[in-house]
Design a protein around this motif. Structure first.
Motif, PDB file in Angstrom:
ATOM      1  N   SER A   4      21.512  29.709   2.433  1.00 28.12           N
ATOM      2  CA  SER A   4      22.229  30.985   2.410  1.00 28.12           C
ATOM      3  C   SER A   4      22.551  31.449   0.995  1.00 28.12           C
ATOM      4  CB  SER A   4      23.527  30.862   3.223  1.00 28.12           C
ATOM      5  OG  SER A   4      24.385  29.885   2.650  1.00 28.12           O
ATOM      6  N   GLY A  54      32.148  36.453   0.387  1.00 29.90           N
ATOM      7  CA  GLY A  54      32.233  37.904   0.503  1.00 29.90           C
ATOM      8  C   GLY A  54      32.608  38.362   1.889  1.00 29.90           C
ATOM      9  N   SER A  55      32.237  37.590   2.907  1.00 26.89           N
ATOM     10  CA  SER A  55      32.525  37.965   4.297  1.00 26.89           C
ATOM     11  C   SER A  55      34.012  37.976   4.599  1.00 26.89           C
ATOM     12  CB  SER A  55      31.820  37.003   5.254  1.00 26.89           C
ATOM     13  OG  SER A  55      32.315  35.677   5.097  1.00 26.89           O
ATOM     14  N   HIS A 106      36.285  39.333   2.669  1.00 22.86           N
ATOM     15  CA  HIS A 106      36.924  40.421   1.929  1.00 22.86           C
ATOM     16  C   HIS A 106      36.323  41.748   2.393  1.00 22.86           C
ATOM     17  CE1 HIS A 106      38.799  37.586  -0.921  1.00 22.86           C
ATOM     18  NE2 HIS A 106      37.664  36.905  -0.783  1.00 22.86           N
ATOM     19  N   ASN A 113      34.069  44.458   0.386  1.00 24.11           N
ATOM     20  CA  ASN A 113      33.398  43.840  -0.762  1.00 24.11           C
ATOM     21  C   ASN A 113      32.141  43.110  -0.311  1.00 24.11           C
ATOM     22  OD1 ASN A 113      36.616  43.510  -1.618  1.00 24.11           O
ATOM     23  ND2 ASN A 113      35.257  44.160  -3.261  1.00 24.11           N
ATOM     24  N   LYS A 114      31.249  42.886  -1.250  1.00 23.26           N
ATOM     25  CA  LYS A 114      29.980  42.250  -0.946  1.00 23.26           C
ATOM     26  C   LYS A 114      29.759  41.048  -1.864  1.00 23.26           C
ATOM     27  CE  LYS A 114      27.822  46.686   0.255  1.00 23.26           C
ATOM     28  NZ  LYS A 114      26.718  47.638  -0.093  1.00 23.26           N
ATOM     29  N   PRO A 115      28.904  40.110  -1.424  1.00 28.41           N
ATOM     30  CA  PRO A 115      28.559  38.998  -2.302  1.00 28.41           C
ATOM     31  C   PRO A 115      28.030  39.475  -3.647  1.00 28.41           C
ATOM     32  CG  PRO A 115      27.783  38.551  -0.084  1.00 28.41           C
ATOM     33  CD  PRO A 115      28.286  39.971  -0.087  1.00 28.41           C
ATOM     34  N   GLU A 174      29.830  40.600  -6.022  1.00 30.37           N
ATOM     35  CA  GLU A 174      30.854  41.421  -6.662  1.00 30.37           C
ATOM     36  C   GLU A 174      31.957  40.510  -7.199  1.00 30.37           C
ATOM     37  OE1 GLU A 174      30.422  45.523  -4.017  1.00 30.37           O
ATOM     38  OE2 GLU A 174      32.176  44.242  -3.744  1.00 30.37           O
ATOM     39  N   LEU A 213      32.329  36.741  -5.756  1.00 29.43           N
ATOM     40  CA  LEU A 213      32.104  36.570  -4.327  1.00 29.43           C
ATOM     41  C   LEU A 213      30.674  36.097  -4.081  1.00 29.43           C
ATOM     42  CD1 LEU A 213      33.919  39.725  -2.900  1.00 29.43           C
ATOM     43  CD2 LEU A 213      34.831  37.409  -3.230  1.00 29.43           C
ATOM     44  N   TRP A 214      30.533  35.197  -3.109  1.00 25.53           N
ATOM     45  CA  TRP A 214      29.250  34.600  -2.785  1.00 25.53           C
ATOM     46  C   TRP A 214      28.945  34.759  -1.305  1.00 25.53           C
ATOM     47  CZ3 TRP A 214      26.819  33.353  -7.097  1.00 25.53           C
ATOM     48  CH2 TRP A 214      27.563  32.935  -8.207  1.00 25.53           C
ATOM     49  N   PRO A 215      27.691  34.663  -0.920  1.00 22.38           N
ATOM     50  CA  PRO A 215      27.402  34.527   0.516  1.00 22.38           C
ATOM     51  C   PRO A 215      28.070  33.254   1.051  1.00 22.38           C
ATOM     52  CG  PRO A 215      25.388  34.934  -0.750  1.00 22.38           C
ATOM     53  CD  PRO A 215      26.471  34.652  -1.756  1.00 22.38           C
ATOM     54  N   ASP A 216      28.414  33.263   2.330  1.00 19.93           N
ATOM     55  CA  ASP A 216      28.974  32.058   2.934  1.00 19.93           C
ATOM     56  C   ASP A 216      28.014  30.896   2.692  1.00 19.93           C
ATOM     57  OD1 ASP A 216      30.542  34.111   3.900  1.00 19.93           O
ATOM     58  OD2 ASP A 216      30.682  33.295   5.934  1.00 19.93           O
TER      59      ASP A 216
END
Length: 221
Positions: free
Chosen positions: A21, A63-64, A66, A69-71, A73, A88-91
């Motif tokens: 991921s 990121g999920s 927040h 907001n997106k990964p 950012e 922020l990162w992907p899970d």
């Protein structure tokens, strides 16, 4: 000499490999060098330690968690009365999931200790020694001191984040620190060379696995 040396395998987990991921480009290219080092350190009586990102599902870095907001950012969070800049990162590497497991492409049975990190939901933790703000220290430094380790060889994922911060902390904690560049890859490949330069400037030795000076000490029979 190798009895005073530890090989640190940083976050070689499924979520950081190409199918994961939070995939690190060309991550699988590290395995030949990593496995060569594992065998050499094992044969010479050194210590092999792995770190493992081990996040709760509600981790602040995802990121999920927040809305709006997106990964990739950057946001500012508040923790312990301190404003903290947070990428922020992907899970990734959620506790108990397949993505959090250490890759079977390395010899897991040769790992003496696994240090889990990133368990505090409110603070990110790149280094295997401590979280990003030093609110919590892992057991790694104590383990290395108890084993009378003087030199650490660092490989793993990713060069520009968890490997970098582990190397910098290893210097802070007083260890001679060697990063083997064939054993790491960067989240952002264009940052790789600048990362190597920064580490050298902070006292980390950046070696090639085939450098005579390195191979004669750590790889020769």
């Amino acid at each position: 000499m190798m009895e005073n040396t530890a090989l640190l395998l940083i976050d070689i987990q499924h979520d950081f490999l190409e199918e994961g991921s939070l995939a690190v480009p060309h991550a699988s290219e590290i395995f030949p060098a990593v496995n060569r080092l594992i065998q050499a350190v094992k044969d010479k009586g050194g210590l092999i330690v792995a770190s493992q990102d081990w996040h709760p599902q509600d981790h602040v870095s995802f990121g999920s968690n927040h809305a709006g907001n997106k990964p990739f950012e950057t946001i500012t969070i508040q923790y312990e009365n301190e404003a903290i800049s947070q990428t922020l990162w992907p899970d990734h590497c959620v506790q108990g999931t397949y993505g959090a497991t250490i890759s079977e492409k390395i010899s897991i049975s040769d790992i003496s200790h696994v240090v889990k990190k990133g368990t505090n939901r409110m603070v990110d933790s790149y280094s295997a020694f401590a979280d990003n703000k030093y609110f919590e220290i892992t057991e790694l430094a104590k383990l290395l001191y108890q084993k009378k380790i003087e030199t650490v060889i660092v490989v793993g994922l990713a060069a520009d984040y968890c490997v970098k911060l582990t190397c910098l902390d290893a210097i802070k904690f007083g260890f001679k620190t060697i990063l083997v560049k064939e054993g790491t890859r960067a989240v952002f490949p264009e940052a790789f060379n600048a990362t190597m330069d920064e580490l050298r400037s902070k006292g980390v030795s950046v070696a090639s696995i085939d450098d005579d000076a390195f191979a004669n000490v750590y790889l020769s029979p």
